[in-house]
Design a protein around this motif. Sequence first.
Motif, PDB file in Angstrom:
ATOM      1  N   CYS A   1      83.936 -61.739  34.773  1.00 29.67           N
ATOM      2  CA  CYS A   1      82.520 -61.214  34.324  1.00 29.67           C
ATOM      3  C   CYS A   1      82.744 -59.748  33.629  1.00 29.67           C
ATOM      4  CB  CYS A   1      81.310 -61.338  35.068  1.00 29.67           C
ATOM      5  SG  CYS A   1      80.444 -62.842  35.594  1.00 29.67           S
ATOM      6  N   TYR A   2      83.510 -58.931  34.469  1.00 23.40           N
ATOM      7  CA  TYR A   2      83.678 -57.801  33.928  1.00 23.40           C
ATOM      8  C   TYR A   2      84.645 -57.625  32.872  1.00 23.40           C
ATOM      9  CZ  TYR A   2      80.980 -55.401  37.688  1.00 23.40           C
ATOM     10  OH  TYR A   2      79.935 -54.966  38.196  1.00 23.40           O
TER      11      TYR A   2
ATOM     12  N   VAL B   1      77.774 -50.334  26.909  1.00 24.74           N
ATOM     13  CA  VAL B   1      77.532 -51.330  27.485  1.00 24.74           C
ATOM     14  C   VAL B   1      78.301 -51.186  28.713  1.00 24.74           C
ATOM     15  CG1 VAL B   1      77.977 -53.913  27.222  1.00 24.74           C
ATOM     16  CG2 VAL B   1      77.787 -52.512  25.250  1.00 24.74           C
ATOM     17  N   PHE B   2      77.417 -51.405  29.844  1.00 24.46           N
ATOM     18  CA  PHE B   2      77.698 -51.286  31.412  1.00 24.46           C
ATOM     19  C   PHE B   2      77.489 -52.826  31.861  1.00 24.46           C
ATOM     20  CE2 PHE B   2      76.988 -47.083  30.270  1.00 24.46           C
ATOM     21  CZ  PHE B   2      78.171 -46.431  30.703  1.00 24.46           C
ATOM     22  N   GLN B   3      78.388 -53.228  32.344  1.00 20.71           N
ATOM     23  CA  GLN B   3      78.245 -54.740  32.874  1.00 20.71           C
ATOM     24  C   GLN B   3      77.855 -54.644  34.517  1.00 20.71           C
ATOM     25  OE1 GLN B   3      77.786 -57.888  32.295  1.00 20.71           O
ATOM     26  NE2 GLN B   3      79.826 -58.449  31.695  1.00 20.71           N
ATOM     27  N   ALA B   4      76.915 -55.600  34.680  1.00 21.30           N
ATOM     28  CA  ALA B   4      76.466 -55.749  36.054  1.00 21.30           C
ATOM     29  C   ALA B   4      76.513 -57.507  36.289  1.00 21.30           C
ATOM     30  CB  ALA B   4      74.776 -55.418  36.050  1.00 21.30           C
ATOM     31  N   VAL B   5      76.451 -58.002  37.194  1.00 19.52           N
ATOM     32  CA  VAL B   5      76.909 -59.216  37.607  1.00 19.52           C
ATOM     33  C   VAL B   5      75.798 -59.967  38.601  1.00 19.52           C
ATOM     34  CG1 VAL B   5      78.478 -61.070  38.663  1.00 19.52           C
ATOM     35  CG2 VAL B   5      79.449 -58.993  37.497  1.00 19.52           C
ATOM     36  N   VAL B   6      75.137 -60.670  38.339  1.00 23.58           N
ATOM     37  CA  VAL B   6      74.009 -61.390  39.109  1.00 23.58           C
ATOM     38  C   VAL B   6      74.443 -62.477  39.683  1.00 23.58           C
ATOM     39  CG1 VAL B   6      71.646 -62.284  38.890  1.00 23.58           C
ATOM     40  CG2 VAL B   6      72.146 -60.391  37.608  1.00 23.58           C
ATOM     41  N   ILE B   7      74.217 -62.688  40.980  1.00 21.80           N
ATOM     42  CA  ILE B   7      74.662 -63.918  41.690  1.00 21.80           C
ATOM     43  C   ILE B   7      73.779 -64.692  42.395  1.00 21.80           C
ATOM     44  CG2 ILE B   7      76.512 -64.736  43.567  1.00 21.80           C
ATOM     45  CD1 ILE B   7      78.037 -62.627  43.107  1.00 21.80           C
TER      46      ILE B   7
ATOM     47  N   ARG C   1      76.442 -64.704  37.168  1.00 25.98           N
ATOM     48  CA  ARG C   1      76.168 -64.444  35.680  1.00 25.98           C
ATOM     49  C   ARG C   1      76.511 -62.979  35.206  1.00 25.98           C
ATOM     50  NH1 ARG C   1      73.356 -68.867  34.230  1.00 25.98           N
ATOM     51  NH2 ARG C   1      73.017 -67.866  32.106  1.00 25.98           N
ATOM     52  N   SER C   2      76.754 -62.667  34.172  1.00 27.36           N
ATOM     53  CA  SER C   2      76.857 -61.426  33.789  1.00 27.36           C
ATOM     54  C   SER C   2      75.509 -60.989  33.104  1.00 27.36           C
ATOM     55  CB  SER C   2      78.011 -61.420  32.113  1.00 27.36           C
ATOM     56  OG  SER C   2      79.127 -61.785  32.650  1.00 27.36           O
ATOM     57  N   SER C   3      75.319 -59.822  33.030  1.00 28.06           N
ATOM     58  CA  SER C   3      74.106 -59.230  32.820  1.00 28.06           C
ATOM     59  C   SER C   3      74.291 -57.518  32.297  1.00 28.06           C
ATOM     60  CB  SER C   3      72.991 -59.315  33.959  1.00 28.06           C
ATOM     61  OG  SER C   3      71.735 -58.743  33.344  1.00 28.06           O
ATOM     62  N   ALA C   4      74.607 -57.428  31.154  1.00 24.39           N
ATOM     63  CA  ALA C   4      74.914 -56.060  30.621  1.00 24.39           C
ATOM     64  C   ALA C   4      73.807 -55.163  29.939  1.00 24.39           C
ATOM     65  CB  ALA C   4      76.309 -56.070  29.505  1.00 24.39           C
ATOM     66  N   THR C   5      74.081 -53.977  30.132  1.00 24.28           N
ATOM     67  CA  THR C   5      73.099 -53.189  29.379  1.00 24.28           C
ATOM     68  C   THR C   5      73.207 -53.550  27.894  1.00 24.28           C
ATOM     69  OG1 THR C   5      74.738 -51.455  29.247  1.00 24.28           O
ATOM     70  CG2 THR C   5      73.067 -51.380  31.150  1.00 24.28           C
ATOM     71  N   CYS C   6      72.102 -53.255  27.222  1.00 19.80           N
ATOM     72  CA  CYS C   6      72.181 -53.500  25.765  1.00 19.80           C
ATOM     73  C   CYS C   6      71.875 -55.092  25.623  1.00 19.80           C
ATOM     74  CB  CYS C   6      73.412 -52.865  24.966  1.00 19.80           C
ATOM     75  SG  CYS C   6      73.628 -51.156  25.112  1.00 19.80           S
TER      76      CYS C   6
END
Length: 292
Positions: free
Chosen positions: A95-96, A118-124, A59-64
């Motif tokens: 995702c990125y 906006v900085f992307q994080a990825v949750v697994i 799952r994508s989980s970005a700042t903002c």
Amino acid sequence: MAKISAKVSFSNIAEQEIEEELFRLREKIITGLFPLYIQEELIAQLKGMGILSKPLAVRSSATCEDSARASFAGMHDSFLNVRGTDNIILAVKECYASLWTPRAVAYRRKMKVGDDEVFQAVVILELVEAVAAGVGFTCDPRSGREDVVLVNANFGLGESVVSGAVEPDEYCLDTKLEILERRMGRKENQTMARPDGGTKLIASPGSSEKQVLSDENGGDVLVAPTTDPGWTPLFLRASAIVVEPGGIGSHGAIVAREYGIPAVLNVLGAMSLIKDGQNVVVDGDEGKIYMQ
């Protein structure tokens, strides 16, 4: 990225040249090198959690996202039922890359959010192959009421609800999670996991006549093997929580306190001792369970 970022505006985002440049940027990300040391660490962590061989949600989980400024609802890609190392790595890259879809860039321009904010994080996490799923709001987004929980739900995975592919059931619950109002949706389709990975939208004949969230669900006790955050969506349907391991600092315990749901943790053997349909009383204050 800086070059294309400076070039794209809200007025030219739909132009073919801009769409092609964004496509090429996404392709560079997807086909680019994934550092070996990150891959090795990722696989080691998933293996250590015991979920490497299981179906996963990436799952994508970005700042903002979900901020007071903007929701970014559906702007970035997430992937369900991801299986195998190669597909996990590909899903992370995608995702990125989804930061640079026309819809994501257009949204940032409309909401006046800079690309560099906006900085992307990825949750697994392990995929919950849900019988039914949906979205819950602890504040009614239409009226602003904070004394109710509003739930949209459908059978199958929640993707059909968040993507707008169906008219879901809608439930209004009080703070004790008792159903106050219900509106039955057509629910003509539902999202299911494919055996070989990914999901599919299938016809769901007869579902429009069934409630996703039954009147009895409000009194259910959720008995879980862990306090993994993946269980927390079910908290909306539970009147109490019993978990085999865990302590007061676990995610599940924290969310249960926020929801006002009695929870007793570190109940060894709970999964086998408490039977489906059995009447139990959960005393969260005393940390005791009374089985009838």
